[in-house]
Design an enzyme around this catalytic site. Structure first.
Site, PDB file in Angstrom:
ATOM      1  CD  GLU A  51      56.629  48.475  64.597  1.00  0.00           C
ATOM      2  OE1 GLU A  51      57.607  49.457  64.260  1.00  0.00           O
ATOM      3  OE2 GLU A  51      56.871  47.372  64.515  1.00  0.00           O
TER       4      GLU A  51
ATOM      5  CB  THR B  64      52.792  50.397  70.305  1.00  0.00           C
ATOM      6  OG1 THR B  64      53.989  50.486  69.592  1.00  0.00           O
ATOM      7  CG2 THR B  64      51.781  50.044  69.330  1.00  0.00           C
TER       8      THR B  64
ATOM      9  CB  THR C 213      55.347  48.981  72.495  1.00  0.00           C
ATOM     10  OG1 THR C 213      55.291  48.626  71.397  1.00  0.00           O
ATOM     11  CG2 THR C 213      53.836  48.792  73.498  1.00  0.00           C
TER      12      THR C 213
ATOM     13  NE  ARG D  38      48.406  45.876  65.868  1.00  0.00           N
ATOM     14  CZ  ARG D  38      49.740  46.194  65.856  1.00  0.00           C
ATOM     15  NH1 ARG D  38      50.109  47.115  66.714  1.00  0.00           N
ATOM     16  NH2 ARG D  38      50.710  45.224  65.200  1.00  0.00           N
TER      17      ARG D  38
ATOM     18  N   GLY E 208      57.978  46.052  74.247  1.00  0.00           N
ATOM     19  CA  GLY E 208      59.131  45.035  73.976  1.00  0.00           C
ATOM     20  C   GLY E 208      59.134  44.357  72.351  1.00  0.00           C
TER      21      GLY E 208
ATOM     22  CB  SER F 142      49.178  43.511  68.203  1.00  0.00           C
ATOM     23  OG  SER F 142      49.825  44.070  69.179  1.00  0.00           O
TER      24      SER F 142
END
Length: 576
Positions: free
Chosen positions: A405, A403, A385, A101, A472, A450
């Site tokens: 984003e 992702t 994503t 992340r 999603g 997330s």
């Protein structure tokens, strides 16, 4: 080869190796099984399959898949973003999470998305700003996982995609649809330049897109490793690009060089006859588990896709889950996340008991054991994503959600890849009206919450039993849970469970694919206070594989995107 064509050999070939999957013991050696790749774009899946057929492992193939997705599906993920990988090691029967992340720059502040008027910036303004970008994590995370589990050299994983970037590829229907949409990022200068023809018109479906800059970067990355990304000229260009206005970032070269992925213990809980393992916070995997456990305390399993009561239970359980998730889940290095409390059996039962005969006002967050007093959340998560699953011939499996984003991330490009806008996954407002801080408020070095929840199932003996995941935005939790309910509670084939209409219930919003529900379901939901409206819910990208109790392999891909399944029919062995 499409998933529809390729999955039949996947079932037949995997079934042959299923019965000899290893027990949970470090000394157990894996057996030979056919490798497979399920990804959101055929070219990315092919890149992963090429690695498997050269003797690479699932971790090796994951690197190749991500590099290719950044080229052919740049609206969803890329090397300028972040990811969570849930990894099953067939030799040890251990599930490990690799957290890639993004992190906030050290200079980030809780009020960085508050405008001069004292109000939170609009999303359209924030997403195009320099401040939208967090320190990317995908490359360092993939390097960590590949060092631990790879079989090929890092330098061998990028060349096919570099060649594809030089030669060009045809813009797919989904990428073309994004380019024809109405998104703020389409106005970003880098997006306009990259997707424009020489005459200034925008590229469309079927047109060839070349990216020689990305090809050159991939070759430098292949030869120099992740340091090529996090130090030197590429890092300098990232810093220069995000420090440009409007709302310039505070990111520095030191922020990039200090980035470290986190190897975490998977969060696992018994569910049905399986053990479900997900990434812990800052992922929302805990919320997926909470929803599944709540639903297990209802009679949803005796319902089915044609019964409005089953969908009603799913909707109300989802609303309760999201209320808790939005309040409490954040980066555990900065905030106490009541993971055990959210999954405490008594607490889960008390939340499930709130599901009444009809939907009422939006549910409020509960007070799980160990929860701190935190404020309300104002985070918005667009439906971006990508997700993919890779299995190698020794039975190792990667379930990875990745992702940038939003659509094309922040719309800013460096070295042929887009930079993420992951900082907008923080709450724009750092405090509630009464002054209590939001758990997901911005802080320097913090990872934003997330929704990504790449999931792996184990059977009663601790052997690999399945993998699920989806893109999603915040709807990921609903997409993955719906597929698990459909395949494991309603006993549908996995493809049938993926094909079920999506329903995303959060707060006062009930969104879904209204025209896809069986006759009577929408009216039955309305009679229970759930008035479905078209909206978020139409763009899932679920991939799933499930080993049934009788040893049969079941799985599928989401036809709402451009999913594909490829199988190594030669059963290429992984080198040891």
């Amino acid at each position: 080869m499409t998933a529809r064509l390729a999955f039949a050999p996947l079932l037949a070939l995997l079934a042959a190796g299923c019965a000899t999957l290893p027990q949970r013991a470090p000394s157990t050696r894996a057996v030979s099984r056919p490798g497979f790749v399920i990804a959101a774009n055929p070219l990315a899946a092919k890149a992963g399959m090429d690695v498997l057929q050269r003797g690479g492992s699932a971790a090796d193939a994951a690197v190749a898949v991500q590099a290719a997705l950044g080229l052919v599906e740049p609206q969803s993920s890329g090397l300028g973003g972040g990811a969570f990988m849930t990894y099953y090691d067939a030799r040890t029967a251990k599930v490990t999470v690799y957290d890639g992340r993004e992190t906030a720059p050290a200079g980030a502040t809780p009020t960085m998305f508050i405008g001069p008027d004292g109000k939170p910036l609009s999303f359209a303004t924030a997403v195009l700003s320099g401040r939208a970008t967090g320190v990317p994590g995908a490359v360092r995370m993939l390097e960590m996982a590949q060092r631990a589990h790879g079989r090929l050299r890092w330098s061998e994983l990028f060349e096919p995609t570099a060649v594809l970037a030089e030669q060009g590829f045809a813009i797919s229907p989904r990428l073309g649809r994004m380019l024809a949409g109405n998104y703020a990022e389409l106005s970003a200068p880098d997006v306009v330049k990259y997707f424009s023809k020489p005459d200034g018109t925008r590229l469309k479906v079927g047109d060839t897109l070349q990216n020689p800059v990305y090809a050159r970067f991939l070759r430098r990355l292949a030869s120099g490793g992740a340091n090529v990304f996090y130090t030197g000229e590429t890092a300098a260009r990232i810093v220069e690009r995000v420090r440009q206005g409007p709302f310039a970032s505070s990111m520095t070269m030191a922020d990039l060089s200090r980035y470290r992925p986190v190897k975490r213990e998977a969060l696992c809980r018994a569910w049905q006859s399986y053990t479900a393992c997900v990434p812990p916070p800052p992922s929302s995997g805990v919320s997926t588990l909470q929803l599944l456990e709540m639903l297990g305390r209802t009679d949803i399993a005796s319902r089915g896709p044609g019964d409005p009561q089953g969908w009603y239970l799913f909707a109300e359980g989802s609303r309760l889950m999201y209320a808790d998730r939005d309040r409490y889940v954040a980066d555990p290095a900065f905030v106490k996340v009541p993971v055990e409390g959210l999954l405490d059996p008594a607490y889960v039962a008390s939340r499930a008991a709130l599901i009444g005969p009809s939907a009422g006002p939006p549910p409020v967050a509960g007070k799980p054991p160990g929860a701190a007093a935190v404020g309300a959340d104002a985070t918005r998560e667009p439906a971006g994503t990508s997700h993919f699953i890779v299995g190698d011939s020794n039975g190792n499996v990667v379930s990875m959600t990745t992702t940038v984003e939003s659509i094309f991330g922040s719309g800013r490009m460096v070295d042929g890849f887009f930079l993420n806008n992951q900082m907008t996954d923080f709450s724009f407002s750092p405090t509630e009206a009464d002054g209590r801080p939001a758990a997901n408020a911005v802080a320097g070095g913090k990872r934003p919450r997330s929704s990504m929840t790449p999931l792996i199932l184990l059977d009663a003996q601790g052997r690999f039993a399945g993998a699920f995941g989806s893109p999603g935005g915040s709807a990921i939790l609903a997409y993955v849970s719906k597929t698990m309910v459909g395949s494991l509670m309603w006993k549908l084939p996995v493809q049938g469970a993926i094909d079920l209409p999506n329903l995303v219930a959060r707060g006062s919003s009930f969104g879904g694919e209204v025209d896809k529900f069986p006759a009577g379901v929408v009216a039955g939901l309305a009679a229970r206070g759930v008035a479905l409206k078209p909206g978020q819910g139409e763009d899932s990208g679920v991939h799933a594989v499930l080993i049934r109790p009788d040893g049969q392999i079941d799985g599928g891909y989401d036809k709402r995107r451009e999913g594909v399944v490829l199988v190594d029919e030669k059963r290429t062995p992984v080198r040891r």
